[in-house]
Design a protein around this motif. Structure first.
Motif, PDB file in Angstrom:
ATOM      1  N   ARG A 186     -21.798  25.572 -14.297  1.00  0.00           N
ATOM      2  CA  ARG A 186     -21.423  24.675 -13.207  1.00  0.00           C
ATOM      3  C   ARG A 186     -22.480  24.743 -12.112  1.00  0.00           C
ATOM      4  O   ARG A 186     -23.144  25.755 -11.920  1.00  0.00           O
ATOM      5  CB  ARG A 186     -20.080  25.084 -12.638  1.00  0.00           C
ATOM      6  N   SER A 187     -22.584  23.662 -11.391  1.00  0.00           N
ATOM      7  CA  SER A 187     -23.531  23.646 -10.280  1.00  0.00           C
ATOM      8  C   SER A 187     -22.967  24.454  -9.113  1.00  0.00           C
ATOM      9  O   SER A 187     -21.771  24.750  -9.041  1.00  0.00           O
ATOM     10  CB  SER A 187     -23.787  22.203  -9.833  1.00  0.00           C
ATOM     11  N   LEU A 188     -23.814  24.809  -8.194  1.00  0.00           N
ATOM     12  CA  LEU A 188     -23.400  25.588  -7.045  1.00  0.00           C
ATOM     13  C   LEU A 188     -22.399  24.807  -6.188  1.00  0.00           C
ATOM     14  O   LEU A 188     -21.412  25.369  -5.709  1.00  0.00           O
ATOM     15  CB  LEU A 188     -24.619  25.975  -6.201  1.00  0.00           C
ATOM     16  N   HIS A 244     -20.279  22.568  -7.209  1.00  0.00           N
ATOM     17  CA  HIS A 244     -18.994  22.531  -7.900  1.00  0.00           C
ATOM     18  C   HIS A 244     -18.277  23.872  -7.751  1.00  0.00           C
ATOM     19  O   HIS A 244     -17.061  23.919  -7.537  1.00  0.00           O
ATOM     20  CB  HIS A 244     -19.211  22.186  -9.376  1.00  0.00           C
ATOM     21  N   LYS A 245     -19.019  24.973  -7.848  1.00  0.00           N
ATOM     22  CA  LYS A 245     -18.421  26.291  -7.667  1.00  0.00           C
ATOM     23  C   LYS A 245     -17.891  26.451  -6.242  1.00  0.00           C
ATOM     24  O   LYS A 245     -16.818  27.016  -6.036  1.00  0.00           O
ATOM     25  CB  LYS A 245     -19.440  27.385  -7.967  1.00  0.00           C
ATOM     26  N   LEU A 246     -18.629  25.952  -5.264  1.00  0.00           N
ATOM     27  CA  LEU A 246     -18.170  26.027  -3.874  1.00  0.00           C
ATOM     28  C   LEU A 246     -16.909  25.205  -3.651  1.00  0.00           C
ATOM     29  O   LEU A 246     -15.990  25.628  -2.945  1.00  0.00           O
ATOM     30  CB  LEU A 246     -19.267  25.568  -2.923  1.00  0.00           C
ATOM     31  N   GLN A 247     -16.863  24.012  -4.264  1.00  0.00           N
ATOM     32  CA  GLN A 247     -15.675  23.178  -4.132  1.00  0.00           C
ATOM     33  C   GLN A 247     -14.466  23.860  -4.750  1.00  0.00           C
ATOM     34  O   GLN A 247     -13.378  23.852  -4.171  1.00  0.00           O
ATOM     35  CB  GLN A 247     -15.905  21.821  -4.788  1.00  0.00           C
ATOM     36  N   LEU A 248     -14.640  24.455  -5.912  1.00  0.00           N
ATOM     37  CA  LEU A 248     -13.535  25.158  -6.557  1.00  0.00           C
ATOM     38  C   LEU A 248     -13.081  26.359  -5.721  1.00  0.00           C
ATOM     39  O   LEU A 248     -11.889  26.605  -5.563  1.00  0.00           O
ATOM     40  CB  LEU A 248     -13.939  25.623  -7.955  1.00  0.00           C
ATOM     41  N   THR A 249     -14.045  27.090  -5.184  1.00  0.00           N
ATOM     42  CA  THR A 249     -13.714  28.247  -4.356  1.00  0.00           C
ATOM     43  C   THR A 249     -12.962  27.820  -3.106  1.00  0.00           C
ATOM     44  O   THR A 249     -11.956  28.439  -2.731  1.00  0.00           O
ATOM     45  CB  THR A 249     -14.989  29.011  -3.985  1.00  0.00           C
ATOM     46  N   MET A 250     -13.433  26.758  -2.456  1.00  0.00           N
ATOM     47  CA  MET A 250     -12.750  26.276  -1.252  1.00  0.00           C
ATOM     48  C   MET A 250     -11.352  25.758  -1.583  1.00  0.00           C
ATOM     49  O   MET A 250     -10.403  25.980  -0.823  1.00  0.00           O
ATOM     50  CB  MET A 250     -13.587  25.184  -0.578  1.00  0.00           C
ATOM     51  N   PHE A 251     -11.204  25.080  -2.704  1.00  0.00           N
ATOM     52  CA  PHE A 251      -9.905  24.564  -3.119  1.00  0.00           C
ATOM     53  C   PHE A 251      -8.942  25.717  -3.381  1.00  0.00           C
ATOM     54  O   PHE A 251      -7.800  25.708  -2.914  1.00  0.00           O
ATOM     55  CB  PHE A 251     -10.070  23.688  -4.359  1.00  0.00           C
ATOM     56  N   ARG A 252      -9.390  26.730  -4.111  1.00  0.00           N
ATOM     57  CA  ARG A 252      -8.533  27.882  -4.405  1.00  0.00           C
ATOM     58  C   ARG A 252      -8.191  28.646  -3.127  1.00  0.00           C
ATOM     59  O   ARG A 252      -7.066  29.114  -2.958  1.00  0.00           O
ATOM     60  CB  ARG A 252      -9.232  28.811  -5.399  1.00  0.00           C
TER      61      ARG A 252
END
Length: 147
Positions: A33-35, A37-45
């Motif tokens: 995953r791109s950085l 996308h990982k940041l978006q997932l982390t912020m969402f969680r």
């Protein structure tokens, strides 16, 4: 590279069949995953976890509002007395408080009485809550019995 279904089931059966406590961890092989996308997932969680935590804390506070309001009444009353004393001392005898001189006497007096106003608001809102909702449970108890 994908794992075939038969080899996946064989690995799963082998992991279940081991009795020594060892387990084979199977990961799906996918594109990294791109950085962003990982940041978006982390912020969402993180947002979901914070929402869940705040819901629990809010539920805890609302179930204990009677006790919290009683504490706030006592705390605010003490704060009113203290800030009234400090404000009066600044107004009438500023020599007894270190750091108060003619240049900042008016500002500190206004700050003390402003804090007293906030304590008065806290006291009155807590007292109103206690008075209005004191018999809330008794009414619910009577209605549940059919009266």
């Amino acid at each position: 590279q994908l794992i075939s279904e038969s080899s996946f089931n064989a690995c799963k059966n082998q992991a279940i069949a081991t009795s020594e406590g060892c387990c084979i961890e199977i990961y799906h092989i996918m594109a990294p995953r791109s950085l962003e996308h990982k940041l978006q997932l982390t912020m969402f969680r993180t947002g979901i976890n914070l929402a869940f935590l705040s819901r629990g804390i809010l539920g805890w506070f609302t179930s204990r509002l009677d006790c919290i309001s009683s504490f706030c009444v006592v705390y605010a009353f003490t704060g009113i007395l203290f800030t009234a004393y400090v404000g009066t001392m600044i107004k009438n005898q500023p020599l007894y408080i270190k750091g108060i001189d003619a240049s900042n006497q008016e500002l500190t007096k206004e700050s003390a009485f402003g804090a007293m106003g906030m304590f008065i608001f806290l006291f009155s809102s807590s007292a109103i809550y206690i008075c209005c909702y004191k018999n809330r449970d008794n009414e619910h108890h009577l209605r549940s019995q059919g009266y």
